[in-house]
Design a protein around this motif. Structure first.
Motif, mmCIF file in Angstrom:
data_model
loop_
_atom_site.group_PDB
_atom_site.id
_atom_site.type_symbol
_atom_site.label_atom_id
_atom_site.label_comp_id
_atom_site.label_asym_id
_atom_site.label_seq_id
_atom_site.Cartn_x
_atom_site.Cartn_y
_atom_site.Cartn_z
ATOM 1 N N MET A 1 0.838 -1.171 0.000
ATOM 2 C CA MET A 1 0.000 0.000 0.000
ATOM 3 C C MET A 1 0.886 1.238 0.000
ATOM 4 N N ILE A 2 0.411 2.286 -0.678
ATOM 5 C CA ILE A 2 1.167 3.537 -0.702
ATOM 6 C C ILE A 2 0.392 4.628 0.031
ATOM 7 N N ILE A 4 0.168 8.789 0.119
ATOM 8 C CA ILE A 4 0.530 10.000 -0.617
ATOM 9 C C ILE A 4 0.411 11.183 0.337
ATOM 10 N N ILE A 11 5.581 10.064 -1.833
ATOM 11 C CA ILE A 11 4.838 8.807 -1.896
ATOM 12 C C ILE A 11 5.641 7.810 -1.063
ATOM 13 N N TRP A 87 -6.841 -2.926 3.332
ATOM 14 C CA TRP A 87 -6.081 -3.383 2.159
ATOM 15 C C TRP A 87 -5.437 -4.740 2.415
ATOM 16 N N SER A 102 -8.519 0.275 -1.080
ATOM 17 C CA SER A 102 -7.682 0.863 -2.113
ATOM 18 C C SER A 102 -6.220 0.584 -1.772
ATOM 19 N N LYS A 104 -4.017 2.749 -2.118
ATOM 20 C CA LYS A 104 -3.398 4.015 -1.750
ATOM 21 C C LYS A 104 -4.247 4.759 -0.738
ATOM 22 N N TYR A 105 -3.573 5.608 0.039
ATOM 23 C CA TYR A 105 -4.246 6.523 0.951
ATOM 24 C C TYR A 105 -3.640 7.892 0.734
ATOM 25 N N GLU A 106 -4.471 8.894 0.463
ATOM 26 C CA GLU A 106 -4.020 10.264 0.297
ATOM 27 C C GLU A 106 -4.401 11.073 1.520
#
Length: 110
Positions: A1-2, A4, A11, A87, A102, A104-106
């Motif tokens: 998982m990324i 942001i 990132i 995730w 997802s 990703k998490y922003e």
């Protein structure tokens, strides 16, 4: 998982994070001599925002976001934890409770 960062300049791969934390001691970045020049009110004004920081496994630090209150920063950290758990559960076939996971998490702006 990324993950942001809030300003979209960083990132971070979550697997590379060794510590995720709230930094409210921004005033400590001044030397002791510099701190003595500030009044108590000025010291409080120096802490304008609360940082969410990540320490990576290579001992590099990055600021992921800044918030006006410690409470909001704690909420965002909880959102990150929830996103990571969802995730990881999704990857092994465990259904998520209420959201579609997802990769990703922003970090939110506020």
């Amino acid at each position: 998982m990324i993950i942001i960062s809030q300003n979209k300049k960083e990132i971070v791969i979550f697997e590379n994070v060794s510590k995720l934390y709230i930094n409210i001691d921004a005033f400590e970045e001044f030397t002791l001599a510099e701190q003595s020049l500030f009044s108590a009110d000025q010291r409080l004004q120096k802490i304008e925002k609360i940082e969410i920081k990540a320490r990576l496994i290579n001992d590099r630090y990055c600021i992921l976001g800044m918030y006006k209150t410690e409470e909001r920063a704690k909420e965002v950290i909880q959102e990150i934890i929830d996103a990571v758990v969802n995730w990881e559960n999704f990857k092994v076939g465990i259904p998520c409770k209420s959201i579609i996971p997802s990769f990703k998490y922003e970090l939110p702006l506020e």
